[in-house]
Structures are given as structure tokens and as C-alpha cells.
Design a protein around this motif. Structure first.
Motif, PDB file in Angstrom:
ATOM      1  N   ASN A  52      43.705 -34.192  29.206  1.00 56.72           N
ATOM      2  CA  ASN A  52      42.373 -34.601  28.760  1.00 56.72           C
ATOM      3  C   ASN A  52      42.186 -34.354  27.262  1.00 56.72           C
ATOM      4  OD1 ASN A  52      41.615 -35.421  31.316  1.00 56.72           O
ATOM      5  ND2 ASN A  52      40.694 -33.460  31.846  1.00 56.72           N
ATOM      6  N   HIS A  55      43.957 -36.976  25.333  1.00 60.93           N
ATOM      7  CA  HIS A  55      43.140 -38.186  25.354  1.00 60.93           C
ATOM      8  C   HIS A  55      42.056 -38.093  24.284  1.00 60.93           C
ATOM      9  CE1 HIS A  55      44.074 -39.264  29.860  1.00 60.93           C
ATOM     10  NE2 HIS A  55      45.108 -39.442  29.042  1.00 60.93           N
ATOM     11  N   ARG A 121      35.701 -35.437  26.933  1.00 63.85           N
ATOM     12  CA  ARG A 121      36.944 -35.273  27.686  1.00 63.85           C
ATOM     13  C   ARG A 121      37.322 -33.810  27.935  1.00 63.85           C
ATOM     14  NH1 ARG A 121      36.631 -39.524  24.408  1.00 63.85           N
ATOM     15  NH2 ARG A 121      37.435 -41.537  25.140  1.00 63.85           N
ATOM     16  N   TRP A 166      34.187 -44.715  24.837  1.00 72.13           N
ATOM     17  CA  TRP A 166      34.155 -44.048  26.138  1.00 72.13           C
ATOM     18  C   TRP A 166      33.880 -45.034  27.273  1.00 72.13           C
ATOM     19  CZ3 TRP A 166      35.721 -39.962  28.593  1.00 72.13           C
ATOM     20  CH2 TRP A 166      35.104 -39.528  29.764  1.00 72.13           C
ATOM     21  N   ARG A 171      38.041 -47.253  27.370  1.00 73.96           N
ATOM     22  CA  ARG A 171      38.598 -45.924  27.635  1.00 73.96           C
ATOM     23  C   ARG A 171      39.950 -46.000  28.340  1.00 73.96           C
ATOM     24  NH1 ARG A 171      34.490 -43.634  30.606  1.00 73.96           N
ATOM     25  NH2 ARG A 171      35.473 -43.831  32.646  1.00 73.96           N
ATOM     26  N   HIS A 175      43.253 -44.276  26.883  1.00 82.69           N
ATOM     27  CA  HIS A 175      43.913 -43.145  27.531  1.00 82.69           C
ATOM     28  C   HIS A 175      45.378 -43.469  27.850  1.00 82.69           C
ATOM     29  CE1 HIS A 175      39.953 -41.066  28.973  1.00 82.69           C
ATOM     30  NE2 HIS A 175      40.074 -41.122  27.662  1.00 82.69           N
TER      31      HIS A 175
END
Length: 202
Positions: A52, A55, A121, A166, A171, A175
């Protein structure tokens, strides 16, 4: 109201050397905190590694770039004078003068883009980054280089850029890019250390 709050914070710095020294440090050098934080989050390995967080690093970099691009467009359309230029008789400048427009604050724009991207995140680290972004924004006013509305505007632009990246359609590929970059990094380190690759926990 804008000028009144500017004069209050700038006056506090002028009349309190310890306060001024601390805020001058944050106004000038807090950007290194964010650079170091992003490097630490991405490069951490083993039990310290977090998918996370990685990311968040990729999102933070792209959010900051997007936000600064928007800020540049705004400043090119509105060349707002710096407060120490427009109100020289009531301003105290504690850092090097800048020839750029006052609105929006680039420092606040980038700081909030990074902080909010991480917060979305990784909550604990994101709260730390957000607190630092707030201190940086206050410091930029206190040392005399921005009006409060300049840093608020920068904060809104940075936050909006982070939120834009986001939304799910953006997203997910973002990611995926972060996972790819993370995999490349892990393989390079494993190759250098001749050790098996292990995926960081979420």
C-alpha cells in the motif's frame, strides 16, 4: 482577512526568534522530508515493506506533478504579487525572495498532493505527512512569502489532484504500475544480493 492573518503569523515570527527559526526551517527544508519519506516508503524491504505504501509513493509523485502543472497554469493567468512586494511596509521576509507569482503556493500544492495520496493508502504514515504539510503551509505564511489564501489554494489543488488519482478507473492502472515498479526493484535488489524475491505484505 487574508492580509490580517498574514500580518499576525508574520508578526509572530518577527517578534519570536525561536518560532521564526523553526518555521524558517520548515518553510525551506520540509520538502526534503517528503522526498526522504517517499524514498523510505518505496525502498523499505522485508517486514518494513508495504504494498500500500508503494502504491502511495507512485500516486504521490504523479499527483504532485499534476497539481504543480495546474498551479503553473493558474499562476500564468494571475500574476499575484508576493505579500512582501504588495505590502512591503508591514512584511518581514525571513527567506530568499522569489520572483514567482504568489498564488498558489507550489510548496503547499506539492506537499498536500503527496500527503493526501499517502493518506488514502496508508493511514498512519499519511497522517504524519499531512501534519507536516500543514506545518509547511503555515511556515510559508509566517516567513513572509505567501498569503494564507495562497497556501489554502495550493492545499486544495494538491488534494484535488490526489483525489482524482484515487477514483477507481485511474487508481487501478496506477496501482498496477506501482506493483510493476515494485517488482522491478525487488528483482534488482535480489539479483544484487543473490537472494530469493519476496513480495511485500499489503
Amino acid at each position: 482577512m487574508d492580509l490580517t492573518l498574514y500580518k499576525y503569523l508574520n508578526g509572530l515570527a518577527y517578534h519570536h526568534d525561536g518560532f521564526e527559526d523553526l518555521l524558517r526551517f520548515f518553510a525551506q527544508d520540509a520538502e526534503y522530508f517528503f522526498i526522504g519519506l517517499l524514498a523510505l516508503l518505496f525502498l523499505a524491504r522485508g517486514k518494513w515493506a508495504s504494498r500500500n505504501a508503494r502504491h502511495g509513493v507512485i500516486a504521490a509523485g504523479l499527483s504532485a506533478a499534476l497539481a504543480l502543472g495546474i498551479a503553473h497554469v493558474i499562476s500564468s493567468l494571475w500574476d499575484r504579487p508576493r505579500p512582501y512586494v504588495a505590502h512591503a511596509t508591514v512584511s518581514h521576509l525571513f527567506v530568499t525572495a522569489s520572483g514567482d507569482p504568489s498564488f498558489p503556493s507550489d510548496h503547499a500544492t506539492a506537499a498536500f498532493a503527496i500527503a493526501v495520496s499517502i493518506l488514502l493508502r496508508s493511514r498512519r504514515i499519511g497522517l504524519l505527512a499531512l501534519a507536516m504539510a500543514v506545518v509547511l503551509a503555515v511556515a510559508r505564511v509566517a516567513v513572509g512569502v505567501h498569503y494564507p489564501s495562497d497556501v489554502v489554494g495550493g492545499a486544495l489543488i494538491g488534494t484535488s489532484a490526489a483525489l482524482l488519482l484515487w477514483i477507481p478507473p485511474v487508481r487501478r492502472p496506477l496501482h498496477a504500475l506501482a506493483d510493476w515498479a515494485s517488482g522491478v526493484y525487488e528483482r534488482l535488489v535480489a539479483w544484487a544480493l543473490r537472494k530469493p524475491v519476496s513480495s511485500p505484505p499489503s
